[in-house]
Write an enzyme that holds these catalytic residues in place. Sequence first.
Site, short mmCIF file in Angstrom:
data_model
loop_
_atom_site.label_atom_id
_atom_site.label_comp_id
_atom_site.label_asym_id
_atom_site.label_seq_id
_atom_site.Cartn_x
_atom_site.Cartn_y
_atom_site.Cartn_z
N SER A 257 41.43 39.79 43.06
CA SER A 257 41.24 40.31 44.41
C SER A 257 39.97 39.72 44.99
O SER A 257 39.13 39.17 44.26
CB SER A 257 41.15 41.85 44.36
OG SER A 257 40.98 42.39 45.64
N CYS A 258 39.82 39.82 46.31
CA CYS A 258 38.58 39.33 46.96
C CYS A 258 38.49 40.01 48.31
O CYS A 258 38.86 41.17 48.46
CB CYS A 258 38.60 37.80 47.08
SG CYS A 258 39.95 37.15 48.10
N GLY A 259 38.02 39.30 49.34
CA GLY A 259 37.95 39.89 50.67
C GLY A 259 39.29 39.91 51.36
O GLY A 259 39.71 40.94 51.90
#
Length: 300
Positions: A257-259
Amino acid sequence: MFKQVLAMTSRQYTMLQKRSFASLISVQELKSNLENVKILDGSWHMPNSNRDPYDEFLKKRIAKSQFFHIDGIKDTSTDLPHMLPSPEVFANAVGKLGIDQHDHVVVYDTVGVFSACRVYWTFKAFGHDTVSVLNGGLPAWDGPTESGVPEKVREKHYKVPTINAQIVRDYPTILANARKAQSNEDYIQVLDARPYARFTGQAPEPREGLSSGHMPGSISVPFGEVVGPDGKLYDDEKLKQIFQAKGVDLSKEIITSCGSGITASILFMALERAGAKNLAVYDGSWTEYASRNDAIIIKF
């Protein structure tokens, strides 16, 4: 083997050559195979960077490359940024770029190893496994370049694919996993590619109104830790060491996951290279997660 090759049609032999490319290829490999692959510029920049990836594409690009518009080839039914498009939208867009399901695609970007990984994962999410990322991207490229509006390519028919659900995760799955982690139940490893200060909640998110912090049980692996100062992904053994030092079990299921799903795809590729087999990207990532009222957010 020689007799087998002679018996092949030229089309079959070309396809055999294409399948021999690794997921990450060098500048020299691409220079030697410009006629055997389809090249895409998959550049994308944060909205506050004041950089226009398509304008940069027009100014300088690898010769014969086309532009894959991450913010254009997306799901338009949601306000979330660059979510996976429908199979029909993907097939139509890729066909217009002169690509069909038999082509080997090489993706690069203007940073090094960055947003090209999102395009790489997108192709894989639609079952197109003959895809690679150019290690080092345009900054490392010393082959032929061109500028201006690219020549119009002959459109191809791209068969509408089926999404490979094994490498895509959604919000309900992530929320259920966060609840398990909070309750100390058995849960899936989630690796967060955002900068550490956003993970802890000490720094704000670049998207206004969105809380920083992280999901219960998630592990911080900022994407910059798997890419060297030269913009190239580290070698496979070093990547393995980096993940193991973070306590990641490469033999178990992992979600990245990230932004907004861009740098999560860098971790996806890095984990592949390190030997992980059971991988997925949370498409909506933190932008979706932190915008939900029932999301569990931890700060420290």
